[in-house]
Scaffold this motif. Structure first.
Motif, PDB file in Angstrom:
ATOM      1  N   ALA A 120      -5.734  48.420 -65.465  1.00 60.74           N
ATOM      2  CA  ALA A 120      -6.544  49.561 -65.878  1.00 60.74           C
ATOM      3  C   ALA A 120      -5.657  50.666 -66.445  1.00 60.74           C
ATOM      4  CB  ALA A 120      -7.328  50.086 -64.679  1.00 60.74           C
ATOM      5  N   THR A 121      -6.231  51.445 -67.319  1.00 61.91           N
ATOM      6  CA  THR A 121      -5.511  52.565 -67.896  1.00 61.91           C
ATOM      7  C   THR A 121      -6.016  53.849 -67.261  1.00 61.91           C
ATOM      8  OG1 THR A 121      -5.309  51.398 -69.991  1.00 61.91           O
ATOM      9  CG2 THR A 121      -4.976  53.764 -70.038  1.00 61.91           C
ATOM     10  N   SER A 122      -5.085  54.639 -66.742  1.00 61.58           N
ATOM     11  CA  SER A 122      -5.450  55.911 -66.135  1.00 61.58           C
ATOM     12  C   SER A 122      -5.854  56.893 -67.215  1.00 61.58           C
ATOM     13  CB  SER A 122      -4.268  56.470 -65.343  1.00 61.58           C
ATOM     14  OG  SER A 122      -3.907  55.579 -64.318  1.00 61.58           O
ATOM     15  N   GLU A 123      -7.085  57.368 -67.140  1.00 59.85           N
ATOM     16  CA  GLU A 123      -7.589  58.300 -68.135  1.00 59.85           C
ATOM     17  C   GLU A 123      -7.647  59.725 -67.610  1.00 59.85           C
ATOM     18  OE1 GLU A 123     -11.166  57.097 -70.038  1.00 59.85           O
ATOM     19  OE2 GLU A 123     -10.552  55.010 -70.134  1.00 59.85           O
ATOM     20  N   TYR A 124      -7.668  59.894 -66.321  1.00 60.21           N
ATOM     21  CA  TYR A 124      -7.795  61.216 -65.721  1.00 60.21           C
ATOM     22  C   TYR A 124      -6.520  61.551 -64.958  1.00 60.21           C
ATOM     23  CZ  TYR A 124     -12.724  60.926 -66.814  1.00 60.21           C
ATOM     24  OH  TYR A 124     -13.922  60.823 -67.468  1.00 60.21           O
ATOM     25  N   GLN A 125      -6.159  62.827 -64.995  1.00 61.62           N
ATOM     26  CA  GLN A 125      -4.982  63.284 -64.275  1.00 61.62           C
ATOM     27  C   GLN A 125      -5.294  64.631 -63.647  1.00 61.62           C
ATOM     28  OE1 GLN A 125      -0.988  63.050 -66.050  1.00 61.62           O
ATOM     29  NE2 GLN A 125      -0.880  65.265 -65.823  1.00 61.62           N
ATOM     30  N   SER A 126      -4.915  64.800 -62.404  1.00 61.91           N
ATOM     31  CA  SER A 126      -5.066  66.090 -61.740  1.00 61.91           C
ATOM     32  C   SER A 126      -3.746  66.434 -61.062  1.00 61.91           C
ATOM     33  CB  SER A 126      -6.220  66.070 -60.730  1.00 61.91           C
ATOM     34  OG  SER A 126      -6.100  64.994 -59.848  1.00 61.91           O
ATOM     35  N   GLN A 127      -3.434  67.732 -61.036  1.00 64.48           N
ATOM     36  CA  GLN A 127      -2.177  68.194 -60.469  1.00 64.48           C
ATOM     37  C   GLN A 127      -2.448  69.163 -59.331  1.00 64.48           C
ATOM     38  OE1 GLN A 127       0.273  69.884 -63.539  1.00 64.48           O
ATOM     39  NE2 GLN A 127       0.255  68.016 -64.759  1.00 64.48           N
ATOM     40  N   TYR A 128      -1.612  69.060 -58.315  1.00 65.01           N
ATOM     41  CA  TYR A 128      -1.743  69.901 -57.136  1.00 65.01           C
ATOM     42  C   TYR A 128      -0.378  70.445 -56.749  1.00 65.01           C
ATOM     43  CZ  TYR A 128      -6.163  67.433 -56.827  1.00 65.01           C
ATOM     44  OH  TYR A 128      -7.399  66.919 -57.113  1.00 65.01           O
TER      45      TYR A 128
ATOM     46  N   GLU B 276      -4.981  55.376 -59.219  1.00 65.48           N
ATOM     47  CA  GLU B 276      -4.172  54.340 -59.852  1.00 65.48           C
ATOM     48  C   GLU B 276      -2.679  54.630 -59.795  1.00 65.48           C
ATOM     49  OE1 GLU B 276      -5.809  53.883 -63.766  1.00 65.48           O
ATOM     50  OE2 GLU B 276      -7.447  52.645 -63.006  1.00 65.48           O
ATOM     51  N   GLN B 277      -2.306  55.911 -59.832  1.00 62.44           N
ATOM     52  CA  GLN B 277      -0.883  56.263 -59.799  1.00 62.44           C
ATOM     53  C   GLN B 277      -0.724  57.621 -59.148  1.00 62.44           C
ATOM     54  OE1 GLN B 277       1.069  56.145 -63.604  1.00 62.44           O
ATOM     55  NE2 GLN B 277       2.958  57.006 -62.808  1.00 62.44           N
ATOM     56  N   ILE B 278       0.346  57.757 -58.364  1.00 63.82           N
ATOM     57  CA  ILE B 278       0.640  59.007 -57.682  1.00 63.82           C
ATOM     58  C   ILE B 278       2.099  59.337 -57.905  1.00 63.82           C
ATOM     59  CG2 ILE B 278       0.746  60.182 -55.449  1.00 63.82           C
ATOM     60  CD1 ILE B 278      -1.300  58.010 -54.489  1.00 63.82           C
ATOM     61  N   ASP B 279       2.350  60.543 -58.374  1.00 67.50           N
ATOM     62  CA  ASP B 279       3.708  61.064 -58.478  1.00 67.50           C
ATOM     63  C   ASP B 279       3.771  62.285 -57.578  1.00 67.50           C
ATOM     64  OD1 ASP B 279       4.572  59.205 -60.492  1.00 67.50           O
ATOM     65  OD2 ASP B 279       3.455  60.386 -61.955  1.00 67.50           O
ATOM     66  N   VAL B 280       4.708  62.266 -56.633  1.00 68.16           N
ATOM     67  CA  VAL B 280       4.823  63.383 -55.701  1.00 68.16           C
ATOM     68  C   VAL B 280       6.295  63.710 -55.514  1.00 68.16           C
ATOM     69  CG1 VAL B 280       4.711  61.859 -53.671  1.00 68.16           C
ATOM     70  CG2 VAL B 280       4.122  64.264 -53.435  1.00 68.16           C
ATOM     71  N   SER B 281       6.605  65.004 -55.471  1.00 65.56           N
ATOM     72  CA  SER B 281       7.986  65.465 -55.324  1.00 65.56           C
ATOM     73  C   SER B 281       8.053  66.542 -54.251  1.00 65.56           C
ATOM     74  CB  SER B 281       8.500  66.029 -56.654  1.00 65.56           C
ATOM     75  OG  SER B 281       9.727  66.700 -56.462  1.00 65.56           O
ATOM     76  N   ALA B 282       8.832  66.268 -53.211  1.00 65.66           N
ATOM     77  CA  ALA B 282       9.030  67.271 -52.169  1.00 65.66           C
ATOM     78  C   ALA B 282       9.817  68.459 -52.718  1.00 65.66           C
ATOM     79  CB  ALA B 282       9.752  66.650 -50.977  1.00 65.66           C
ATOM     80  N   ALA B 283      10.747  68.188 -53.628  1.00 57.65           N
ATOM     81  CA  ALA B 283      11.589  69.256 -54.181  1.00 57.65           C
ATOM     82  C   ALA B 283      10.773  70.299 -54.934  1.00 57.65           C
ATOM     83  CB  ALA B 283      12.658  68.655 -55.089  1.00 57.65           C
TER      84      ALA B 283
ATOM     85  N   GLY C 265       7.252  70.271 -54.939  1.00 53.09           N
ATOM     86  CA  GLY C 265       5.947  70.447 -54.309  1.00 53.09           C
ATOM     87  C   GLY C 265       4.800  69.963 -55.173  1.00 53.09           C
ATOM     88  N   LYS C 266       5.119  69.252 -56.239  1.00 56.98           N
ATOM     89  CA  LYS C 266       4.077  68.809 -57.166  1.00 56.98           C
ATOM     90  C   LYS C 266       3.530  67.439 -56.787  1.00 56.98           C
ATOM     91  CE  LYS C 266       5.588  71.405 -61.167  1.00 56.98           C
ATOM     92  NZ  LYS C 266       6.034  71.346 -62.559  1.00 56.98           N
ATOM     93  N   LEU C 267       2.224  67.320 -56.941  1.00 55.86           N
ATOM     94  CA  LEU C 267       1.509  66.065 -56.753  1.00 55.86           C
ATOM     95  C   LEU C 267       0.671  65.849 -58.004  1.00 55.86           C
ATOM     96  CD1 LEU C 267       0.212  63.684 -55.141  1.00 55.86           C
ATOM     97  CD2 LEU C 267      -1.392  65.379 -54.213  1.00 55.86           C
ATOM     98  N   VAL C 268       0.870  64.711 -58.655  1.00 56.17           N
ATOM     99  CA  VAL C 268       0.092  64.351 -59.827  1.00 56.17           C
ATOM    100  C   VAL C 268      -0.633  63.049 -59.502  1.00 56.17           C
ATOM    101  CG1 VAL C 268       0.128  63.772 -62.280  1.00 56.17           C
ATOM    102  CG2 VAL C 268       1.753  65.446 -61.373  1.00 56.17           C
ATOM    103  N   VAL C 269      -1.947  63.058 -59.652  1.00 56.38           N
ATOM    104  CA  VAL C 269      -2.768  61.893 -59.338  1.00 56.38           C
ATOM    105  C   VAL C 269      -3.448  61.424 -60.620  1.00 56.38           C
ATOM    106  CG1 VAL C 269      -4.632  60.986 -57.909  1.00 56.38           C
ATOM    107  CG2 VAL C 269      -3.187  62.844 -57.039  1.00 56.38           C
ATOM    108  N   ARG C 270      -3.284  60.148 -60.925  1.00 56.51           N
ATOM    109  CA  ARG C 270      -3.924  59.570 -62.111  1.00 56.51           C
ATOM    110  C   ARG C 270      -4.960  58.545 -61.656  1.00 56.51           C
ATOM    111  NH1 ARG C 270       1.375  60.316 -63.164  1.00 56.51           N
ATOM    112  NH2 ARG C 270       1.889  61.628 -64.938  1.00 56.51           N
ATOM    113  N   SER C 271      -6.084  58.556 -62.382  1.00 61.33           N
ATOM    114  CA  SER C 271      -7.188  57.674 -62.006  1.00 61.33           C
ATOM    115  C   SER C 271      -7.978  57.273 -63.234  1.00 61.33           C
ATOM    116  CB  SER C 271      -8.093  58.387 -61.006  1.00 61.33           C
ATOM    117  OG  SER C 271      -8.592  59.579 -61.573  1.00 61.33           O
ATOM    118  N   ALA C 272      -8.787  56.231 -63.085  1.00 63.04           N
ATOM    119  CA  ALA C 272      -9.624  55.760 -64.190  1.00 63.04           C
ATOM    120  C   ALA C 272     -10.823  56.667 -64.402  1.00 63.04           C
ATOM    121  CB  ALA C 272     -10.084  54.333 -63.923  1.00 63.04           C
ATOM    122  N   GLY C 273     -11.224  57.371 -63.363  1.00 61.75           N
ATOM    123  CA  GLY C 273     -12.364  58.276 -63.439  1.00 61.75           C
ATOM    124  C   GLY C 273     -12.059  59.545 -62.680  1.00 61.75           C
TER     125      GLY C 273
END
Length: 74
Positions: free
Chosen positions: A2-10, A35-42, A44-52
């Protein structure tokens, strides 16, 4: 695949190490549609990618379950 079409950042507060990243990744990764999670303690960013679109409250609750606080930034 699947291709991640949505991205949200926290911005996550309280993370300080790789274990923190693993905890957040594990809880957020249980949410349906993630579908994908990028998180960095340094940074504090969390990026979540999803199909919807994801339920923001569910993401925040998952971060809380991992023991941290978050707010959406993008």
């Amino acid at each position: 695949m699947a291709t991640s079409e949505y991205q949200s950042q926290y911005q996550v507060t309280g993370m300080s190490c790789g274990h923190c990243e693993v905890a957040v990744r594990g809880e957020v990764g249980r949410l349906p549609g993630v579908e994908q999670i990028d998180v960095s303690a340094a940074s504090g960013k969390l990026v979540v990618r999803s199909a919807g679109p994801l339920d923001e409250a569910a993401v925040l609750a998952a971060v809380d379950e991992a023991g941290y606080e978050a707010e959406r930034v993008g």
